[in-house]
Design an enzyme around this catalytic site. Sequence first.
Site, PDB file in Angstrom:
ATOM      1  NE  ARG A 135      -0.239   1.587   3.602  1.00 57.72           N
ATOM      2  CZ  ARG A 135       0.836   2.352   3.791  1.00 57.72           C
ATOM      3  NH1 ARG A 135       2.039   1.833   3.986  1.00 57.72           N
ATOM      4  NH2 ARG A 135       0.742   3.659   3.762  1.00 57.72           N
ATOM      5  N   GLY A 136       0.232   2.408  -0.116  1.00 56.22           N
ATOM      6  CA  GLY A 136       0.996   3.639  -0.235  1.00 56.22           C
ATOM      7  C   GLY A 136       1.162   3.941  -1.718  1.00 56.22           C
ATOM      8  CB  ALA A 137       0.476   7.007  -3.667  1.00 58.15           C
ATOM      9  NE  ARG A 192      -6.323   0.777  -1.755  1.00 60.58           N
ATOM     10  CZ  ARG A 192      -5.629   1.367  -0.757  1.00 60.58           C
ATOM     11  NH1 ARG A 192      -4.336   1.141  -0.625  1.00 60.58           N
ATOM     12  NH2 ARG A 192      -6.232   2.187   0.085  1.00 60.58           N
ATOM     13  CD  GLN A 243      -3.574   2.467   6.844  1.00 57.67           C
ATOM     14  OE1 GLN A 243      -4.199   2.847   7.821  1.00 57.67           O
ATOM     15  NE2 GLN A 243      -4.158   2.272   5.666  1.00 57.67           N
ATOM     16  CG  ASP A 276      -3.044   7.933  -1.532  1.00 58.51           C
ATOM     17  OD1 ASP A 276      -2.827   8.342  -0.382  1.00 58.51           O
ATOM     18  OD2 ASP A 276      -2.843   6.755  -1.890  1.00 58.51           O
ATOM     19  CG  ASN A 328      -2.430  11.453   2.649  1.00 60.40           C
ATOM     20  OD1 ASN A 328      -1.884  10.544   1.992  1.00 60.40           O
ATOM     21  ND2 ASN A 328      -2.130  11.671   3.917  1.00 60.40           N
ATOM     22  CE  LYS A 329      -5.424   5.548   4.462  1.00 62.66           C
ATOM     23  NZ  LYS A 329      -6.426   4.738   3.725  1.00 62.66           N
TER      24      LYS A 329
END
Length: 365
Positions: free
Chosen positions: A48-50, A91, A198, A239, A249-250
């Site tokens: 995960r993570g862009a 995603r 996270q 992201d 973002n998150k």
Amino acid sequence: MSTAIPTIRYSQGIVKLIDQTRLPHKLVFINCRDVATLWEAIKALRVRGAPALGVAAGFGVVLGIKTYRGEDVGELIAIAHQTAEYLATSRPTAVNLFYGLSRMRRRAELCRRMDVKAARKALIAEAFAIYEEDRALCRNIGRYGAAVIKNGQSVLTVCNAGALATADYGTALGVMYSAKALGKNFKVYACETRPLLQGARLTTWELMRAKIDVTLICDNMAATLMQQGKVDVVITGADRISANGDSANKIGTYMLAVLAKYHKIPFYIAAPSTTFDLSITDGSKIPIEERHPDEVTGFGGARTATPGVKVYNPAFDVTDHSLITGIITERGIIAPVNRRNVKLSVSVGSTLEPRGVRSCGNAFR
Ligand code: MRU
């Protein structure tokens, strides 16, 4: 300075990932030998993570063409495109995934006059180029960003924008690694980042391994910390950033930006040019992933919510550019954040590619 454990690797037909759903309790690797396994790993946030998703996209296309045994390069290229289309449904928000897939598709098109062996080699080289590019971009973000952390300060961050979210160094945490390498003394507050934690699971793990002073807080404690004067600067990842600088973002990032504005605390986004989507005029057009209700009604198999309750679970939010002090990129810091400055910084000589792959629809809407 980072975890020094590569988040994602490719060797001899296998994409090897740290299974981030198992951290911090177990450092477990999973071997993705086929595209379906990688797709599931992306969907389940094992990787995960862009920027890491951009790297996974490259190696994912390589997995897709791996089993082709024919001699027709046109067929190989068709498989590369089909694989990219499939991975694009995993995603929707992180544009790096689509950046990686577009690069692979474009490279595949350039292989039409090659034989299958040469085309396969070219696609593997392209996937490694995406990987190496991310390593370099993150280090430059760290170099430019270190200046925003002053000696003795406290930094607040959310989610994980570290080595685990990139090829190996991080964006927001890359800034911290770089500041630490310069000998700066600072402390970090990590928001736990409900629902999937996270921050609690990954950011604390990474920063403690790197011997950076980190304190965990629940997301709803951020306002109090700011009121108490405990936060000097907020730094998060992104992201997808639209042409005017609005940044997805998150979930929870927007809340921190509003709080930072009220408390007159600088708020920075750290992201490479590969996270900008100049085809999107403003943040309202960024597709926001909605995830399964079970992520909110419990955690780790334990149910916390009343059975049958309705749930809303958007995984990201959008921070208006007017709330962002600066966006730290590999080329410098964009400030003030506006359409003109984003264009000047990102589009000239950019590594950005046209995005040829659609993002997926929303399964839970
Ligand atoms: O749902 P996740 O864990 O993939 O969300 C990740 C984030 O929001 C990160 O902050 C972002 O991708 C930047 S990573 C350098």
